[in-house]
Enzyme design. Structure first.
Site, PDB file in Angstrom:
ATOM      1  N   GLY A  26      -0.091  -2.641 -10.105  1.00  0.00           N
ATOM      2  CA  GLY A  26       0.908  -2.478  -9.048  1.00  0.00           C
ATOM      3  C   GLY A  26       0.715  -1.196  -8.278  1.00  0.00           C
ATOM      4  CD  GLU A  46      -9.361  -4.146  -4.952  1.00  0.00           C
ATOM      5  OE1 GLU A  46      -9.524  -2.943  -4.684  1.00  0.00           O
ATOM      6  OE2 GLU A  46      -9.121  -4.581  -6.086  1.00  0.00           O
ATOM      7  N   GLY A  47      -8.180  -2.914   0.411  1.00  0.00           N
ATOM      8  CA  GLY A  47      -8.542  -2.238   1.647  1.00  0.00           C
ATOM      9  C   GLY A  47      -8.916  -3.249   2.703  1.00  0.00           C
ATOM     10  CB  ILE A  79       1.423  -7.515  -8.078  1.00  0.00           C
ATOM     11  CG1 ILE A  79       2.113  -6.375  -7.314  1.00  0.00           C
ATOM     12  CG2 ILE A  79       0.679  -7.005  -9.301  1.00  0.00           C
ATOM     13  CD1 ILE A  79       1.172  -5.377  -6.620  1.00  0.00           C
ATOM     14  CB  CYS A  93      -8.344   1.439 -10.349  1.00  0.00           C
ATOM     15  SG  CYS A  93      -7.578   2.478 -11.584  1.00  0.00           S
TER      16      CYS A  93
HETATM   17  P1  TGC Z   1      -7.115  11.213   0.240  1.00  0.00           P
HETATM   18  O1  TGC Z   1      -5.681  11.619   0.273  1.00  0.00           O
HETATM   19  O2  TGC Z   1      -8.101  11.894   1.129  1.00  0.00           O
HETATM   20  O3  TGC Z   1      -7.731  11.270  -1.228  1.00  0.00           O
HETATM   21  C1  TGC Z   1      -6.943  11.300  -2.346  1.00  0.00           C
HETATM   22  C2  TGC Z   1      -7.829  11.602  -3.553  1.00  0.00           C
HETATM   23  O4  TGC Z   1      -8.521  10.390  -3.917  1.00  0.00           O
HETATM   24  C3  TGC Z   1      -9.930  10.606  -3.869  1.00  0.00           C
HETATM   25  N1  TGC Z   1     -10.506   9.361  -3.342  1.00  0.00           N
HETATM   26  C4  TGC Z   1     -11.122   8.465  -4.095  1.00  0.00           C
HETATM   27  N2  TGC Z   1     -11.444   8.448  -5.391  1.00  0.00           N
HETATM   28  C5  TGC Z   1     -12.085   7.364  -5.859  1.00  0.00           C
HETATM   29  N3  TGC Z   1     -12.411   6.305  -5.112  1.00  0.00           N
HETATM   30  C6  TGC Z   1     -12.091   6.274  -3.794  1.00  0.00           C
HETATM   31  N4  TGC Z   1     -12.398   5.203  -3.056  1.00  0.00           N
HETATM   32  C7  TGC Z   1     -11.431   7.383  -3.232  1.00  0.00           C
HETATM   33  N5  TGC Z   1     -10.975   7.674  -1.995  1.00  0.00           N
HETATM   34  C8  TGC Z   1     -10.410   8.893  -2.086  1.00  0.00           C
HETATM   35  C9  TGC Z   1     -10.128  11.773  -2.950  1.00  0.00           C
HETATM   36  O5  TGC Z   1     -11.320  12.440  -3.221  1.00  0.00           O
HETATM   37  C10 TGC Z   1      -8.922  12.626  -3.294  1.00  0.00           C
HETATM   38  O6  TGC Z   1      -9.170  13.286  -4.514  1.00  0.00           O
HETATM   39  P2  TGC Z   1      -8.585  14.776  -4.776  1.00  0.00           P
HETATM   40  O7  TGC Z   1      -9.167  15.181  -6.090  1.00  0.00           O
HETATM   41  O8  TGC Z   1      -9.048  15.570  -3.615  1.00  0.00           O
HETATM   42  O9  TGC Z   1      -7.097  14.623  -4.797  1.00  0.00           O
HETATM   43  O10 TGC Z   1      -7.106   9.710   0.504  1.00  0.00           O
HETATM   44  P3  TGC Z   1      -8.004   9.003   1.533  1.00  0.00           P
HETATM   45  O11 TGC Z   1      -7.712   9.579   2.903  1.00  0.00           O
HETATM   46  O12 TGC Z   1      -9.431   9.002   1.114  1.00  0.00           O
HETATM   47  O13 TGC Z   1      -7.394   7.553   1.445  1.00  0.00           O
HETATM   48  C11 TGC Z   1      -6.989   6.901   2.565  1.00  0.00           C
HETATM   49  C12 TGC Z   1      -7.329   5.415   2.408  1.00  0.00           C
HETATM   50  C13 TGC Z   1      -6.733   4.681   3.587  1.00  0.00           C
HETATM   51  C14 TGC Z   1      -8.834   5.230   2.411  1.00  0.00           C
HETATM   52  C15 TGC Z   1      -6.733   4.915   1.099  1.00  0.00           C
HETATM   53  O14 TGC Z   1      -5.383   5.174   1.068  1.00  0.00           O
HETATM   54  C16 TGC Z   1      -7.010   3.441   0.902  1.00  0.00           C
HETATM   55  O15 TGC Z   1      -8.048   3.061   0.367  1.00  0.00           O
HETATM   56  N6  TGC Z   1      -6.063   2.526   1.320  1.00  0.00           N
HETATM   57  C17 TGC Z   1      -6.181   1.111   1.064  1.00  0.00           C
HETATM   58  C18 TGC Z   1      -5.331   0.775  -0.125  1.00  0.00           C
HETATM   59  C19 TGC Z   1      -5.873  -0.384  -0.902  1.00  0.00           C
HETATM   60  O16 TGC Z   1      -7.044  -0.718  -0.859  1.00  0.00           O
HETATM   61  N7  TGC Z   1      -5.038  -1.020  -1.706  1.00  0.00           N
HETATM   62  C20 TGC Z   1      -5.466  -2.027  -2.598  1.00  0.00           C
HETATM   63  C21 TGC Z   1      -4.394  -2.377  -3.596  1.00  0.00           C
HETATM   64  S1  TGC Z   1      -4.981  -3.228  -5.016  1.00  0.00           S
HETATM   65  C22 TGC Z   1      -5.467  -4.717  -4.483  1.00  0.00           C
HETATM   66  O17 TGC Z   1      -5.493  -5.036  -3.349  1.00  0.00           O
HETATM   67  C23 TGC Z   1      -5.889  -5.627  -5.563  1.00  0.00           C
HETATM   68  S2  TGC Z   1      -6.359  -7.186  -5.036  1.00  0.00           S
HETATM   69  C24 TGC Z   1      -7.209  -7.586  -6.439  1.00  0.00           C
HETATM   70  C25 TGC Z   1      -7.669  -8.973  -6.548  1.00  0.00           C
HETATM   71  O18 TGC Z   1      -6.851  -9.911  -6.573  1.00  0.00           O
HETATM   72  O19 TGC Z   1      -8.920  -9.112  -6.712  1.00  0.00           O
HETATM   73  P1  FAD Z   2      -0.724  -3.142   6.181  1.00  0.00           P
HETATM   74  O1  FAD Z   2      -1.198  -1.958   5.460  1.00  0.00           O
HETATM   75  O2  FAD Z   2       0.668  -3.177   6.697  1.00  0.00           O
HETATM   76  O3  FAD Z   2      -1.730  -3.424   7.377  1.00  0.00           O
HETATM   77  C1  FAD Z   2      -1.381  -4.246   8.503  1.00  0.00           C
HETATM   78  C2  FAD Z   2      -2.501  -4.174   9.544  1.00  0.00           C
HETATM   79  O4  FAD Z   2      -2.632  -2.835  10.012  1.00  0.00           O
HETATM   80  C3  FAD Z   2      -3.862  -4.557   8.978  1.00  0.00           C
HETATM   81  O5  FAD Z   2      -4.572  -5.318   9.924  1.00  0.00           O
HETATM   82  C4  FAD Z   2      -4.550  -3.216   8.767  1.00  0.00           C
HETATM   83  O6  FAD Z   2      -5.955  -3.294   8.839  1.00  0.00           O
HETATM   84  C5  FAD Z   2      -3.997  -2.457   9.964  1.00  0.00           C
HETATM   85  N1  FAD Z   2      -4.108  -1.001   9.805  1.00  0.00           N
HETATM   86  C6  FAD Z   2      -3.790  -0.253   8.715  1.00  0.00           C
HETATM   87  N2  FAD Z   2      -4.032   1.046   8.942  1.00  0.00           N
HETATM   88  C7  FAD Z   2      -4.539   1.130  10.201  1.00  0.00           C
HETATM   89  C8  FAD Z   2      -5.006   2.195  11.018  1.00  0.00           C
HETATM   90  N3  FAD Z   2      -5.000   3.459  10.575  1.00  0.00           N
HETATM   91  N4  FAD Z   2      -5.459   1.906  12.257  1.00  0.00           N
HETATM   92  C9  FAD Z   2      -5.456   0.632  12.707  1.00  0.00           C
HETATM   93  N5  FAD Z   2      -5.030  -0.421  11.987  1.00  0.00           N
HETATM   94  C10 FAD Z   2      -4.585  -0.172  10.757  1.00  0.00           C
HETATM   95  N6  FAD Z   2      -2.074  -4.967  -4.136  1.00  0.00           N
HETATM   96  C11 FAD Z   2      -1.963  -4.417  -5.370  1.00  0.00           C
HETATM   97  O7  FAD Z   2      -1.551  -3.266  -5.523  1.00  0.00           O
HETATM   98  N7  FAD Z   2      -2.310  -5.137  -6.487  1.00  0.00           N
HETATM   99  C12 FAD Z   2      -2.753  -6.411  -6.412  1.00  0.00           C
HETATM  100  O8  FAD Z   2      -3.078  -7.027  -7.445  1.00  0.00           O
HETATM  101  C13 FAD Z   2      -2.861  -7.028  -5.118  1.00  0.00           C
HETATM  102  N8  FAD Z   2      -3.230  -8.335  -5.009  1.00  0.00           N
HETATM  103  C14 FAD Z   2      -3.172  -8.945  -3.783  1.00  0.00           C
HETATM  104  C15 FAD Z   2      -3.382 -10.321  -3.692  1.00  0.00           C
HETATM  105  C16 FAD Z   2      -3.281 -10.974  -2.462  1.00  0.00           C
HETATM  106  C17 FAD Z   2      -3.451 -12.443  -2.386  1.00  0.00           C
HETATM  107  C18 FAD Z   2      -3.008 -10.207  -1.289  1.00  0.00           C
HETATM  108  C19 FAD Z   2      -2.928 -10.881   0.048  1.00  0.00           C
HETATM  109  C20 FAD Z   2      -2.809  -8.843  -1.378  1.00  0.00           C
HETATM  110  C21 FAD Z   2      -2.862  -8.196  -2.619  1.00  0.00           C
HETATM  111  N9  FAD Z   2      -2.575  -6.837  -2.744  1.00  0.00           N
HETATM  112  C22 FAD Z   2      -2.491  -6.247  -3.990  1.00  0.00           C
HETATM  113  C23 FAD Z   2      -2.142  -6.067  -1.589  1.00  0.00           C
HETATM  114  C24 FAD Z   2      -3.263  -5.664  -0.659  1.00  0.00           C
HETATM  115  O9  FAD Z   2      -3.999  -4.602  -1.198  1.00  0.00           O
HETATM  116  C25 FAD Z   2      -2.638  -5.287   0.689  1.00  0.00           C
HETATM  117  O10 FAD Z   2      -2.217  -6.488   1.303  1.00  0.00           O
HETATM  118  C26 FAD Z   2      -3.596  -4.533   1.593  1.00  0.00           C
HETATM  119  O11 FAD Z   2      -3.913  -3.263   1.052  1.00  0.00           O
HETATM  120  C27 FAD Z   2      -3.002  -4.331   2.997  1.00  0.00           C
HETATM  121  O12 FAD Z   2      -1.706  -3.856   2.936  1.00  0.00           O
HETATM  122  P2  FAD Z   2      -0.541  -4.610   3.759  1.00  0.00           P
HETATM  123  O13 FAD Z   2      -0.608  -6.042   3.439  1.00  0.00           O
HETATM  124  O14 FAD Z   2       0.721  -3.897   3.504  1.00  0.00           O
HETATM  125  O15 FAD Z   2      -0.956  -4.450   5.285  1.00  0.00           O
END
Ligand code: TGC
Ligand code: FAD
Length: 387
Positions: free
Chosen positions: A134, A367-368, A167, A242
């Site tokens: 989460g 995952e981004g 999630i 992670c």
């Molecule tokens: P920033 O504030 O600059 O950095 C914070 C700290 O994190 C470190 N870091 C990383 N470490 C490991 N891997 C990475 N990819 C890292 N990116 C940053 C960084 O060095 C810093 O460390 P420290 O020691 O200086 O504190 O954060 P940022 O500007 O890099 O992050 C911004 C951004 C937009 C890239 C980040 O917030 C992001 O990746 N957002 C997207 C969130 C996302 O992907 N959510 C996914 C949720 S889980 C999911 O979707 C599961 S689906 C699974 C499935 O069903 O398969």
């Molecule tokens: P938002 O962040 O609201 O984004 C909306 C739009 O804005 C997108 O098009 C995005 O690209 C765009 N955007 C964002 N930032 C910018 C910027 N700076 N400039 C221009 N455009 C921008 N999350 C978990 O934690 N655990 C899970 O297990 C998990 N499983 C998932 C399973 C499914 C099926 C789905 C659909 C999602 C899951 N997620 C999970 C969540 C997933 O990681 C998020 O949906 C994803 O990170 C995007 O967040 P959001 O949906 O809130 O969209």
């Protein structure tokens, strides 16, 4: 034809014997156990829970972890190939394995105490304890630092309030790895099913990843002992670390989805006779399919090199972003083009293309999002943070 249409550059020859054996056994599992049922699972919106024990017996949960924790001690290229072959079946099954392995077992292994490792990892590897992760909240998943979920210290326990959205595995999870703000920065907690104040709601009406269980988590004064806090990481780098593990595997998964679509459309266009010749004999269909093979080949080489960098301890998150972006874009475009080449037949789940295309809408988002990964690469190139 002497070349393998799904491996035109003979990437298989770059694999070790162990990696080839892992790929072959997961490919067999997908062919025999996943493909016969997965269209119906998708139609019915059901995750195939009956496959969990088989996936566990094959050693696919926590595959890269040491054996003492129930893992299979495999390399990262093997893990990638597992993701590829599972996603050739369906992104939902690959998601299940990604979440269990990279988002739940990995943080317990990397950030947990020895006691926590022994308490959860062997049962998770055996598929007896299912995890979910989460991080995302409803107000903006791309910006996890803005999370509102909060954990407050109270004696030797923590009180957690907030919620998480989207999630994977949540409706069937025994434990949730939950990230929350604390006085000391973001920290991770293992919250067990049945803890008072912790509720899960399944998300319905999904048109994507229908063969995967997705839910929302709610925390209303949930009391968690300090023994359930992951002690060895603080800050956003905990969950982002992670994500790097999971995103690496996700670069491989869509290759499998794209291969499945190309395989289907190659067979279909050879059989489909229009204007007196097979569709496969037209120049435009051949150009489309050749272009698919080109993009699949480039993605295979990208993920393989990424895996070799990871195994050498040299992989950078920006490189993962580039491959996650490239390979998800490659696969969703190919799945949509294959749906088109199937004509009307392509709109039902009798064929795989539309199921993969719909699933990949999630894979390119979670995952981004694509934009997030483009901005990570842009930041690397320019040195300017555009988030
Ligand atoms: P920033 O504030 O600059 O950095 C914070 C700290 O994190 C470190 N870091 C990383 N470490 C490991 N891997 C990475 N990819 C890292 N990116 C940053 C960084 O060095 C810093 O460390 P420290 O020691 O200086 O504190 O954060 P940022 O500007 O890099 O992050 C911004 C951004 C937009 C890239 C980040 O917030 C992001 O990746 N957002 C997207 C969130 C996302 O992907 N959510 C996914 C949720 S889980 C999911 O979707 C599961 S689906 C699974 C499935 O069903 O398969
Ligand atoms: P938002 O962040 O609201 O984004 C909306 C739009 O804005 C997108 O098009 C995005 O690209 C765009 N955007 C964002 N930032 C910018 C910027 N700076 N400039 C221009 N455009 C921008 N999350 C978990 O934690 N655990 C899970 O297990 C998990 N499983 C998932 C399973 C499914 C099926 C789905 C659909 C999602 C899951 N997620 C999970 C969540 C997933 O990681 C998020 O949906 C994803 O990170 C995007 O967040 P959001 O949906 O809130 O969209």
């Amino acid at each position: 034809m002497s070349l393998n249409p799904f491996d035109l550059y003979d990437v298989a020859s770059l694999l070790t014997e162990e990696e080839r054996a892992v790929q072959e056994s997961v490919a067999r599992f997908t062919n025999e156990r996943v493909l016969p049922i997965i269209g119906d699972c998708f139609d019915q919106g059901q995750f195939p829970k009956e496959l969990i024990s088989e996936v566990a017996e094959m050693g696919l949960l926590g595959a890269t972890l040491p054996e003492q924790y129930g893992g299979s001690n495999l390399g990262y290229v093997s893990y990638g190939l597992i993701c590829q072959e599972l996603e050739r079946g369906d992104s939902g099954l690959r998601s299940f394995v990604s979440v269990q392995s990279s988002l739940c077992m990995y943080p317990i292994y990397a950030y947990g105490s020895e006691e926590q490792r022994m308490r959860w990892l062997p049962d998770m590897a055996a598929g007896k304890v299912i995890g979910c992760f989460g991080l995302t909240e409803s107000h903006g998943g791309s910006d996890p630092a803005s999370m509102k979920t909060r954990a407050t210290k109270d004696g030797d326990a923590w009180v957690i309030n907030g919620s998480k959205m989207w999630i994977t595995n949540a409706p069937m999870a025994d434990i949730a790895i939950v990230w929350a703000h604390t006085e000391d920065g973001i920290q991770g907690f293992v919250i067990e099913k049945g803890t008072p104040g912790f509720t899960v709601q399944e998300i319905k009406k999904k048109m994507s990843l229908r063969a995967s269980a997705t839910g929302a988590l709610f925390f209303d004064n949930v009391r968690v002992p300090d023994a359930n806090r992951l002690p060895n990481v603080k800050g956003l780098k905990g969950p982002l670390g992670c994500l790097t593990q999971a995103r690496y595997g996700i670069t491989w998964g869509p290759i499998g989805a794209a291969q499945a679509c190309l395989e289907e459309v190659l067979a279909y266009t050879k059989e489909r006779i229009l204007f007196g010749r097979p569709v496969a004999a037209t120049q435009s269909a051949q150009i489309k399919m050749a272009d698919m093979a080109r993009r699949i080949t480039a993605s295979q080489l990208l993920s393989l090199q990424l895996g070799r960098l990871k195994e050498a301890g040299k992989m950078e998150p920006t490189q993962v972003s580039l491959a996650k972006w490239n390979n998800c874009r490659m696969a969703i475009d190919i799945a949509r083009e294959c749906r088109d080449l199937l004509g009307g037949a392509g709109i039902t789940t009798e064929h795989a293309a539309i199921r993969h295309a719909l699933n990949l809408e999630s894979v390119i988002t979670y995952e981004g999002t694509e934009t997030v990964h483009q901005l990570v690469v842009g930041r690397e190139l320019t040195g300017i943070n555009a988030f």
